[in-house]
Design an enzyme around this catalytic site. Structure first.
Site: not given
Length: 507
Positions: A106, A124, A126, A149, A199, A273, A466
């Site tokens: 890692c 990290h 698992h 919450e 993972h 828009e 649009d």
């Protein structure tokens, strides 16, 4: 002796700051072994050495090793790295039956979080909940949740906000995840975690306390999603209603892009828009407000963590603009040059970006924060066409999920729909997409949206816009597409081949 040289010395490596960080990692590994995050030698934890005399970016990194019993590790089992990833201290081997200690796969992923996010610690895990949550929707590229919450414990989020965690695909070896993790970090500037399907999860914070708090909250929320899924409750919508299959009815009136009668969509994705909102509101109200308040906003919030992150993103964009010789880009000095000079040059760059109507994340994120102030002070009120609230209500009651996809930031989208003349319309919306998922004129962006929404077929998504080029991109991704014809919109080409509407009441 220079600061970097001092922190690499044998005396410093054996000193109290590094020792404290080693002991902290060992303690955290033991703590998170208990709930199952680091069992079977899996997972890893890393922190930066706390030393106020050394800038965070230059601090040494302590990292747990790989393939060992995490709950039995001691301070001397840790690796120590320089800020740029060089191993400065490696642990000694232990007697049989212990495996030889080795650097975790890692490490390059942790370095990405340190370098790209200015992290102070990375976890990290698992944990089984992180694995299962990533599998609930096998095709999804994101995990989404709202109105829980514990979302408030995630940096930059409130109870009503939508939490979005990018999901990347697993590989046989963790180091092979480096590119996809860095792409996810870059694409989701607000994220403080990335899920790896089947993972686990990577979580980072600006300190070990922040990383720990958020990691615990992410595990709670992912576990909640799994339990809600088992109960048939939808965790992605504000009201958390039942997960239900949508009825397939004929749209009336209507013709699909292929010329056949169209089925009722599972999801509707709306542009803003020219579709839900007059273009004039954006060009004549929103953009000028942001432009006129850039300096005031940066000055009053300069030392806040949120604005520091905004400035960090702007600096990265400006550096890229200077390399590409973008008109209006000017260098911004480091903070040491003084607050006023930094703000002057940031304002100059932002004004050029706004004038060019650039669809870039750094600008949109800053604009969103400026607009938030405007909405909070009631200096701005969101405008939507009069047919929009009723349509949103009808889709909602028909169990059709509605999402927004706009070049404006997700925060700006929530502000607009949360503060309209018709009240708060966010209760009818299930999520928001912005340019972090991709350019609106690129087919890939719509493919990513379809993957995120988890539909069986992209044709189950109705996209209303649009802009002709956006319609083409969405159609190429398999979406059903309708073009919105509103007063003030740009004309579309003749014989464009799409169904058009002048009001949502026509759907």
């Amino acid at each position: 002796m220079a600061c970097g040289e001092t922190s690499r010395s044998e005396a410093y490596l054996a000193g109290p700051a590094v020792r404290e960080a080693r002991e902290l990692v060992a303690e955290l590994c033991r703590h998170f072994y208990a709930p199952g995050w680091l069992t079977g030698t899996g997972g890893s934890i890393t922190v930066k050495v706390h030393d106020p005399d050394v800038p965070l970016a230059d601090r040494l990194i302590v990292m747990s090793p790989s393939g060992v019993q995490k709950e039995r590790m001691a301070a001397e089992d840790m690796y120590v790295f320089s800020a740029d990833g060089e191993v400065l201290s490696a642990p000694a081997a232990k007697p049989w039956p212990n495996k030889p200690l080795k650097c975790t796969d890692c490490a390059p992923l942790f370095m990405k979080a340190y370098q790209m996010r200015g992290a102070g610690a990375v976890f990290h895990s698992h944990g089984i909940e992180t694995c299962i949550a990533s599998m609930l929707d096998p095709g999804a590229k994101e995990f989404r949740m709202t109105h829980m919450e514990m979302i408030k414990a995630i940096k930059g989020h409130g109870y009503r906000d939508e939490l979005v965690i990018p999901i990347i695909e697993n590989t046989p070896y963790e180091y092979e995840l480096t590119d996809s993790l860095s792409e996810a970090i870059a694409a989701y500037p607000k994220a403080t975690a990335v899920l790896v399907r089947n993972h686990g999860i990577f979580v980072w914070g600006d300190s070990w306390i922040s990383a720990k708090t958020q990691a615990e909250s992410y595990h709670y929320l992912l576990d909640a999603a799994i339990k809600l899924y088992q109960l048939g409750i939808d965790w992605t919508t504000p009201e958390h209603g039942p997960i239900a299959k949508r009825p397939h009815k004929t749209l009336s009136p209507g013709i699909s892009n292929g010329g056949h009668a169209a089925e009722s969509p599972v999801c509707v994705v709306l542009d803003i828009e020219g579709t839900t909102t007059p273009i004039s509101f954006v060009t004549d109200v929103m953009f000028p407000y942001a432009r006129d308040n850039v300096r005031k906003h940066l000055t009053s919030t300069f030392d806040s963590e949120e604005t520091k992150e905004d400035i960090k993103l702007l600096r990265l964009q400006i550096e890229d603009d200077l390399r590409n010789r973008i008109l209006g880009a000017v260098p911004v000095p480091p903070d040491e040059a003084g607050k006023e000079e930094v703000i002057d040059l940031l304002v100059s760059n932002v004004e050029s970006m706004i004038k060019a109507d650039r669809k870039i994340t750094s600008l949109k994120q800053l604009q969103g924060h400026i607009w938030r102030t405007g909405f909070e002070k009631k200096e701005i009120q969101g405008v939507v066409f009069e047919d929009v609230p009723e349509a949103l209500k009808n889709w909602h009651s028909s169990n059709i999920k509605v999402y927004i996809y706009s070049s404006g930031s997700r925060e700006a989208q929530r502000l607009l729909f949360g503060n309209t003349m018709y009240g708060d319309l966010r209760k009818f919306l299930c999520g928001y997409f912005d340019t972090t998922i991709g350019n609106k004129r690129e087919t890939r962006s719509y493919f990513e949206i379809s993957q995120s929404l988890g539909v069986d077929n992209p044709s189950q998504i109705l996209f209303i816009t649009d802009v002709f080029q956006e319609a083409i991109a969405a159609k190429d991704a398999g979406f059903e597409v309708v073009i919105s014809i509103r007063q003030g919109n740009a004309p579309v080409p003749e014989n464009h081949g799409f169904r058009t509407i002048k009001s949502f009441s026509e759907i």
